[in-house]
Design a protein around this motif. Structure first.
Motif, mmCIF file in Angstrom:
data_model
loop_
_atom_site.group_PDB
_atom_site.id
_atom_site.type_symbol
_atom_site.label_atom_id
_atom_site.label_comp_id
_atom_site.label_asym_id
_atom_site.label_seq_id
_atom_site.Cartn_x
_atom_site.Cartn_y
_atom_site.Cartn_z
ATOM 1 N N GLN A 18 0.838 -1.199 0.000
ATOM 2 C CA GLN A 18 0.000 0.000 0.000
ATOM 3 C C GLN A 18 0.877 1.254 0.000
ATOM 4 O OE1 GLN A 18 -3.327 -0.310 2.608
ATOM 5 N NE2 GLN A 18 -3.699 1.878 2.742
ATOM 6 N N TRP A 24 -5.302 10.958 7.556
ATOM 7 C CA TRP A 24 -5.840 9.874 8.375
ATOM 8 C C TRP A 24 -6.149 10.367 9.790
ATOM 9 C CZ3 TRP A 24 -4.609 4.118 7.705
ATOM 10 C CH2 TRP A 24 -4.665 3.776 6.345
ATOM 11 N N SER A 40 -8.197 1.038 4.168
ATOM 12 C CA SER A 40 -8.487 2.469 4.045
ATOM 13 C C SER A 40 -9.032 3.000 5.369
ATOM 14 C CB SER A 40 -9.515 2.705 2.945
ATOM 15 O OG SER A 40 -10.798 2.241 3.363
#
Length: 231
Positions: free
Chosen positions: A20, A30, A57
């Protein structure tokens, strides 16, 4: 969750999902998304999601956290009959605090049939008075303390045990494993007879009397409908 903790979660995801990609500002974004949530809950959510798929995610972390919280709240089987001395705002605040504590895991799974008497109310797990949940533990104890422990069995049907479902004094009646909004008719009948100073009826006889009264009320309702149709 603090900014530092958000960085930890991003690094945690990167370690769990090496394929990722992360940019320079990924932890900042985030952090804004995950700010309302506890870092330990987020870490557990990352593990759960990473076990199912190669990428994680922020939205999937949030979904996992919410699902686990909802599951803990459901398993806690919260039953609060309310306190007539409280305002609506006080009752709502107490309920919100207890639901939040159940979501945090401070109230473990419980049977809906468990009594909510003072001696049998759910205890908070060891260690709840320390760490990030110390304030929450104190608040939920205060909220639980506001629950009515004693009820007058000649006035409030919930002040006595129910002979139909076995609900303990202070607890709501249940049908199967579902909490009833009202009490069983036999419980109400017992309360009314106690208030009048009369002995309790045999349960079968009391239920037969209640059914007969209900049938008579239904018959009167049918007669009234027929009269309205013919008039």
């Amino acid at each position: 969750m603090t900014e530092e903790e958000a960085v930890q979660i991003a690094e945690y995801v990167q370690a769990a999902c090496p394929a990722q990609k992360f940019g320079e500002y990924t932890p900042d974004v985030w952090g804004e998304i995950l700010a309302p949530y506890d870092v330990d809950e987020a870490r557990a959510a990352v593990i759960a999601v990473a076990r199912r798929q190669p990428f994680v995610s922020p939205a999937e972390i949030v979904t996992e956290i919410r699902e686990r919280r909802a599951e803990r709240i459901e398993q806690a089987n919260i039953v609060i009959d309310g306190d007539p001395t409280h305002t609506g705002a006080e009752s709502a605040a107490a309920l919100r605090e207890i639901i939040r504590a159940a979501g945090d895991g401070l109230l473990g799974p419980a049977s809906i049939r468990a009594s909510l008497g003072t001696a049998e109310r759910p205890a908070l797990p060891p260690g709840a008075d320390h760490g990030p949940y110390a304030g929450r533990a104190a608040a939920v104890r205060a909220a639980i303390g506001k629950m009515p422990a004693d009820r007058d069995p000649t006035v409030d049907p919930r002040g006595r045990a129910c002979r139909r479902c076995g609900a303990a004094p202070g607890s709501s009646c249940t049908t199967g494993d579902r909490r009833r909004r009202d009490v069983h008719p036999i419980r109400l009948e017992d309360t009314q007879r106690a208030a009048a100073g009369l002995p309790l009826l045999d349960q079968d006889a009391a239920e037969a009397r209640i059914k007969a009264a209900a049938a008579a009320a239904l018959a009167r309702s049918d007669d009234q409908e027929q009269e309205a149709e013919t008039s």
